[in-house]
Each structure stands twice: as structure tokens, then as C-alpha cells.
Design a protein around this motif. Sequence first.
Motif, PDB file in Angstrom:
ATOM      1  N   LEU A 339      47.567  47.759  35.880  1.00 55.34           N
ATOM      2  CA  LEU A 339      46.943  47.156  37.056  1.00 55.34           C
ATOM      3  C   LEU A 339      47.977  46.519  37.989  1.00 55.34           C
ATOM      4  CD1 LEU A 339      43.827  45.458  35.412  1.00 55.34           C
ATOM      5  CD2 LEU A 339      44.032  47.760  36.387  1.00 55.34           C
ATOM      6  N   GLU A 340      47.756  46.717  39.291  1.00 54.16           N
ATOM      7  CA  GLU A 340      48.577  46.110  40.334  1.00 54.16           C
ATOM      8  C   GLU A 340      47.665  45.269  41.226  1.00 54.16           C
ATOM      9  OE1 GLU A 340      51.940  46.493  40.675  1.00 54.16           O
ATOM     10  OE2 GLU A 340      52.091  47.879  38.970  1.00 54.16           O
ATOM     11  N   ILE A 341      48.223  44.263  41.899  1.00 52.75           N
ATOM     12  CA  ILE A 341      47.446  43.395  42.774  1.00 52.75           C
ATOM     13  C   ILE A 341      48.008  43.447  44.192  1.00 52.75           C
ATOM     14  CG2 ILE A 341      46.742  41.017  43.267  1.00 52.75           C
ATOM     15  CD1 ILE A 341      46.762  40.461  40.285  1.00 52.75           C
ATOM     16  N   TYR A 342      47.133  43.738  45.130  1.00 54.03           N
ATOM     17  CA  TYR A 342      47.456  43.697  46.556  1.00 54.03           C
ATOM     18  C   TYR A 342      46.622  42.585  47.185  1.00 54.03           C
ATOM     19  CZ  TYR A 342      49.617  48.239  45.766  1.00 54.03           C
ATOM     20  OH  TYR A 342      50.415  49.257  45.292  1.00 54.03           O
ATOM     21  N   LEU A 343      47.218  41.837  48.114  1.00 57.86           N
ATOM     22  CA  LEU A 343      46.535  40.705  48.717  1.00 57.86           C
ATOM     23  C   LEU A 343      46.366  40.933  50.223  1.00 57.86           C
ATOM     24  CD1 LEU A 343      48.799  39.489  46.474  1.00 57.86           C
ATOM     25  CD2 LEU A 343      47.441  37.458  46.914  1.00 57.86           C
ATOM     26  N   ALA A 344      45.112  40.937  50.673  1.00 62.89           N
ATOM     27  CA  ALA A 344      44.819  40.957  52.103  1.00 62.89           C
ATOM     28  C   ALA A 344      44.629  39.503  52.523  1.00 62.89           C
ATOM     29  CB  ALA A 344      43.567  41.781  52.388  1.00 62.89           C
ATOM     30  N   VAL A 345      45.534  39.014  53.353  1.00 61.55           N
ATOM     31  CA  VAL A 345      45.553  37.591  53.700  1.00 61.55           C
ATOM     32  C   VAL A 345      44.940  37.381  55.074  1.00 61.55           C
ATOM     33  CG1 VAL A 345      47.024  35.589  54.131  1.00 61.55           C
ATOM     34  CG2 VAL A 345      47.565  37.164  52.258  1.00 61.55           C
ATOM     35  N   ASN A 346      43.909  36.540  55.115  1.00 61.30           N
ATOM     36  CA  ASN A 346      43.282  36.129  56.362  1.00 61.30           C
ATOM     37  C   ASN A 346      43.865  34.784  56.795  1.00 61.30           C
ATOM     38  OD1 ASN A 346      41.511  35.628  58.518  1.00 61.30           O
ATOM     39  ND2 ASN A 346      39.966  34.752  57.157  1.00 61.30           N
ATOM     40  N   GLY A 377      39.677  45.234  58.053  1.00 57.53           N
ATOM     41  CA  GLY A 377      38.598  46.028  57.466  1.00 57.53           C
ATOM     42  C   GLY A 377      38.429  45.751  55.984  1.00 57.53           C
ATOM     43  N   LEU A 378      39.546  45.563  55.261  1.00 56.11           N
ATOM     44  CA  LEU A 378      39.468  45.197  53.845  1.00 56.11           C
ATOM     45  C   LEU A 378      38.769  43.854  53.678  1.00 56.11           C
ATOM     46  CD1 LEU A 378      43.060  46.109  52.561  1.00 56.11           C
ATOM     47  CD2 LEU A 378      40.953  47.370  52.100  1.00 56.11           C
ATOM     48  N   LEU A 379      39.162  42.896  54.522  1.00 55.99           N
ATOM     49  CA  LEU A 379      38.561  41.564  54.447  1.00 55.99           C
ATOM     50  C   LEU A 379      37.078  41.597  54.804  1.00 55.99           C
ATOM     51  CD1 LEU A 379      41.541  39.744  56.159  1.00 55.99           C
ATOM     52  CD2 LEU A 379      40.763  39.291  53.824  1.00 55.99           C
ATOM     53  N   LYS A 380      36.723  42.390  55.804  1.00 55.30           N
ATOM     54  CA  LYS A 380      35.321  42.491  56.217  1.00 55.30           C
ATOM     55  C   LYS A 380      34.465  43.097  55.107  1.00 55.30           C
ATOM     56  CE  LYS A 380      35.737  42.741  61.263  1.00 55.30           C
ATOM     57  NZ  LYS A 380      35.621  43.626  62.462  1.00 55.30           N
ATOM     58  N   ALA A 386      30.226  40.083  49.449  1.00 53.40           N
ATOM     59  CA  ALA A 386      29.951  38.758  48.874  1.00 53.40           C
ATOM     60  C   ALA A 386      28.872  38.000  49.633  1.00 53.40           C
ATOM     61  CB  ALA A 386      31.233  37.943  48.844  1.00 53.40           C
ATOM     62  N   GLY A 387      28.390  38.585  50.742  1.00 52.01           N
ATOM     63  CA  GLY A 387      27.358  37.915  51.529  1.00 52.01           C
ATOM     64  C   GLY A 387      27.880  36.732  52.307  1.00 52.01           C
ATOM     65  N   LEU A 388      29.154  36.798  52.740  1.00 50.36           N
ATOM     66  CA  LEU A 388      29.748  35.703  53.497  1.00 50.36           C
ATOM     67  C   LEU A 388      29.460  35.849  54.990  1.00 50.36           C
ATOM     68  CD1 LEU A 388      33.300  35.616  51.825  1.00 50.36           C
ATOM     69  CD2 LEU A 388      31.269  34.313  51.168  1.00 50.36           C
ATOM     70  N   LYS A 389      29.452  34.735  55.705  1.00 48.18           N
ATOM     71  CA  LYS A 389      29.273  34.766  57.156  1.00 48.18           C
ATOM     72  C   LYS A 389      30.606  34.947  57.876  1.00 48.18           C
ATOM     73  CE  LYS A 389      25.128  31.850  57.082  1.00 48.18           C
ATOM     74  NZ  LYS A 389      24.496  30.575  57.541  1.00 48.18           N
ATOM     75  N   GLU A 390      31.695  34.580  57.206  1.00 49.29           N
ATOM     76  CA  GLU A 390      33.018  34.691  57.790  1.00 49.29           C
ATOM     77  C   GLU A 390      33.926  35.489  56.855  1.00 49.29           C
ATOM     78  OE1 GLU A 390      34.273  30.708  58.400  1.00 49.29           O
ATOM     79  OE2 GLU A 390      32.941  30.361  60.112  1.00 49.29           O
ATOM     80  N   LEU A 391      35.107  35.816  57.328  1.00 53.40           N
ATOM     81  CA  LEU A 391      36.063  36.527  56.488  1.00 53.40           C
ATOM     82  C   LEU A 391      36.571  35.605  55.389  1.00 53.40           C
ATOM     83  CD1 LEU A 391      38.232  38.475  59.107  1.00 53.40           C
ATOM     84  CD2 LEU A 391      36.257  39.295  57.801  1.00 53.40           C
ATOM     85  N   PRO A 392      36.828  36.121  54.198  1.00 56.07           N
ATOM     86  CA  PRO A 392      37.361  35.286  53.113  1.00 56.07           C
ATOM     87  C   PRO A 392      38.805  34.895  53.409  1.00 56.07           C
ATOM     88  CG  PRO A 392      37.376  37.581  52.460  1.00 56.07           C
ATOM     89  CD  PRO A 392      36.655  37.526  53.781  1.00 56.07           C
ATOM     90  N   PRO A 393      39.276  33.778  52.850  1.00 53.04           N
ATOM     91  CA  PRO A 393      40.677  33.386  53.067  1.00 53.04           C
ATOM     92  C   PRO A 393      41.668  34.456  52.577  1.00 53.04           C
ATOM     93  CG  PRO A 393      39.404  31.551  52.188  1.00 53.04           C
ATOM     94  CD  PRO A 393      38.527  32.759  52.090  1.00 53.04           C
ATOM     95  N   VAL A 394      41.463  34.906  51.322  1.00 58.88           N
ATOM     96  CA  VAL A 394      42.331  35.927  50.726  1.00 58.88           C
ATOM     97  C   VAL A 394      41.475  36.849  49.863  1.00 58.88           C
ATOM     98  CG1 VAL A 394      44.272  36.377  49.168  1.00 58.88           C
ATOM     99  CG2 VAL A 394      44.325  34.364  50.660  1.00 58.88           C
ATOM    100  N   SER A 395      41.702  38.134  49.965  1.00 57.22           N
ATOM    101  CA  SER A 395      41.040  39.071  49.045  1.00 57.22           C
ATOM    102  C   SER A 395      42.108  39.791  48.226  1.00 57.22           C
ATOM    103  CB  SER A 395      40.168  40.084  49.797  1.00 57.22           C
ATOM    104  OG  SER A 395      40.932  40.893  50.667  1.00 57.22           O
ATOM    105  N   LEU A 396      41.885  39.833  46.917  1.00 56.56           N
ATOM    106  CA  LEU A 396      42.787  40.535  45.999  1.00 56.56           C
ATOM    107  C   LEU A 396      42.204  41.909  45.710  1.00 56.56           C
ATOM    108  CD1 LEU A 396      43.341  37.426  45.551  1.00 56.56           C
ATOM    109  CD2 LEU A 396      44.085  38.052  43.248  1.00 56.56           C
TER     110      LEU A 396
END
Length: 474
Positions: A339-346, A377-380, A386-396
Motif C-alpha cells: 500500500l502507498e499513500i497519496y495526499l490531496a491537500v486542500n 476533483g479528488l477532494l470533491k 462523505a456528505g460534506l458541504k465543503e471540501l475536506p482539509p486533506v484526503s488520503l
Amino acid sequence: MGDNLILSFRPDLQIKEEAGKIYLQSPVRSLVCQRVSRGLRQLMKTLTTGSGSEDFLSEPVFKEDGAGEVAKFYYHLQQFIERGFISYNVMMEQEILAIYTPFSAAPLYNEKLFKQKQRYRLSRFTYSRRDGQEIILESPLANGRVVLTHWLAAAVLHLLAEACTAGEISMQFPALPKKSLQLFLELLLSAGMLEEVDDAGISAGEGDEVLQQWEFHDLLFHARSRLGPHEQPVGGTYRFWGRIAPLPAVKNPMSGERIKLYRPDMEKLREDDYPFSLVLEERKSIRDYADEPISVQQLGEFLYRSARIKELIKANPPAGLLYEASYRPYPGGGAAYELEIYLAVNECEGLPGGLYHYDPWQHELEKLTTRTSEVEGLLKYCSNAAGLKELPPVSLHITARFQRVAWKYQSLTYSVILKDVGALCQTLYLVATAMDLAPTAIGSGPAKLLCRIAGLNYLQESAVGEFILGNKRI
């Protein structure tokens, strides 16, 4: 059975003779024949080099051993059948229409199951694929496999997408002998690939509440990744040893722009950290984030505690370790750690937005791109999932280097990977809880989008899990 259905040894059956004994070995079962008579020896030769009906096969035993030994012929034939050594060949004059090979210990071919005026349809779990130079028919519910050796067999399957009788099929293919067609349908029915349909057009499978809730790919994955109704090797077979080099334990660098991450004092954490029972009790998904963004120091501690490489272990073939392995905070099948981890940072204090790859050995982030519309697009996607109203701070975005596991394991490769994803996600949850952060796992994600942004080959490495992280609102 007649001359339209003849028997032969399956082509992958291994036969050898030592000290007067004959050893028979299929992919999963074996048999030792002692005190082999000339008639039985001739029977094995015929089943190996040719084939024949039961009556035809019994003739050499009668001629060589006498009438008193015919009963032994049927005994040995039954032994071959019960171990899955025998294939049933449906003949169409001098050509083979299809070949059915039951799995060992599977229910035997039963011609009494078939009803001439009954309407039949293929099970929705039945599928065809190429295997070598053969087109085969399989099903996760089947007790054997069928090889389609003639185009007419495939044409009959096309008609069986809808419910029909043998007579209706025969009208469409007058060149196909009725007896051959009936035998073919009988074999499909015996194999569990065909199902009866009632006057309302409903099959037993469609009326079964349990079976209704299985999707095709889920049942196939379940059946083929565990011991059960198939003959594929399962487990650590190392089938590519000596042919393909295993992938290294640590992925090659992906970027020259690297960011060193904070390393927490683990000894101090052992004294000050939340009690383990409290962490377990408090663990939950949190989707409400503080106005203050998570910091790069928090991110560094989080990744260090949950996903770093604690130790690299070099390959040592004499000791039985054929590939590089590692130790990490979460368990991994075969210590392969694919497994590898990529981080999309908002939003992250001290870290610009964009897409990063985590290097678990150096404990560094490799910057792959700035915050582009595709990264957004990844963050969206994660926000919507997750049913969020805004973009998450960070998505892994958790990917798998599939060949790290496939190099060792057979049949259960993807099953092992999904178990590893679950182990990693639980570890991410527990560490986030201990750090008083807001974690949320996501059920699925845009694998091909991540591949496009990160420059990954979808068949070599793609997403198998997603996770959102941020500061918890107090």
C-alpha cells in the motif's frame, strides 16, 4: 450414455508408474493404483490417448482380464470420476461440441436432471473467458468447468440468454444432432450453469432472497479467493520466482521536490498518549472540521505513527524470504506492504495545496503537482462521498502496487490487499483518535483520476481506499 457422450482423462492429469504401482495426480487430488491388471492398464491408456463410452472402455478389461474383472473396471472408473479425473466429451458425429470436467469431489454428471419440455436459461453467474487457446464456461456456483470446442456450443449459449426448451433451440440449429444438444444441456444443468424457469419466467435463483443479494463480481471474487468450488492454487505459491523480479519494498522516488516531515518523540508518547481502551471507545468517523486547518506537523506525526516503515528486511532466499519485506505500524499480508499513500491537500498549515506522495522510509512528502482542477476533483469526490458541504482539509488516497502481493500469492491476491486496506484504515482511525483529529474512511474513489494525476499505470498501481483527515471542531 451412448456414443454421443464419451469419457477421457482430463488433459492435465499426471500419470507415472513406479515399482508396479500407477500414480495419478490432478491439480488437487491423487490416487495410487496397485496390482494393475493388463485390462486396467489398457483402460488408462485409452482414457489418456483417446476416449470412449463406458461400454467401449469396458471391452479391453473383458478381453484381457475376463468377465469376472468387469466389476473392478466399474470400481476403478468410479474412483476416477469421484476424484475429478474424468472429462465428459459431448460428441457431434466426429467432432467434440463441448467438454465438461467436474471438480474433484463434486456431484457427478446426472442425466436424470434434464426435462425435455422444461424451459431453461443460463444462470446470471455463468460467464465465459479465454484460457490458453480454449473458450471456457465457469460460474462461482458451478461444480466444474465446460470447454466450448465448437462454435455451435457458443451459439446455443446465446439462445439461452432467454428461457427456452431444447426443442426451440433445435429448431434454430437443425444441423446440431438432437441427442448432442440434449447431452450438452444436461451437462450445463449438472454443472450448475443452467437453471429451470417457471411459467412466469422466474428461476429458482431469482426467487431466492439470499442469492438475489449477491452481485456477480462479489460472488465470483468470494468463490475464487478462498478454498472451495474451484481448482486454482491458493496461497503463497511464488509462481513468478525465477521468471519476474519482485518489486522493491520501497517505491522508487516520484519527485525531486521533497518535504521532510515532523517525527514525534515516541518515548514521550508512550507516557502521555491516550490510554488504548479510551482510543478504542472514542474511535468514530467525524465529519465536522475546525476553522483552523490541520498543520503539516500534525500530518507528519499522524503519518509517522500510522504508516512509516519501521524496519526494512532484505531478501534472504536460504532463510525462505524471497523478497524484500518491511515492518510498519499496521499488519500487512506476507510483510509485502504493497500500500502507498497519496495526499490531496486542500488546507494544511505550512503545506501548499496539491497532490503529494508519502515516502514511508524517508518519512517525507514528494510533491507531484500543485492544486489543479483535477486535484480538486479528488477532494470533491471525497466530499460528496462523505456528505460534506465543503471540501475536506486533506484526503488520503491509498493505492496498491498489486504485483508486490501477486508475486507471492495466488488466487487470494486482491483479497489480501483488501484486508491490508482494512488494517491500515483501522490504524489511521486509532492514531487520529489518539491525536484528537477528525477521521473518516470513504467507501470508494476515482481510481483512474488519481492514476492520471499521479502518472500511475492503472494495472500496476491504483486506488483501493480513501480517507479524510482534519482538525476536529471542539
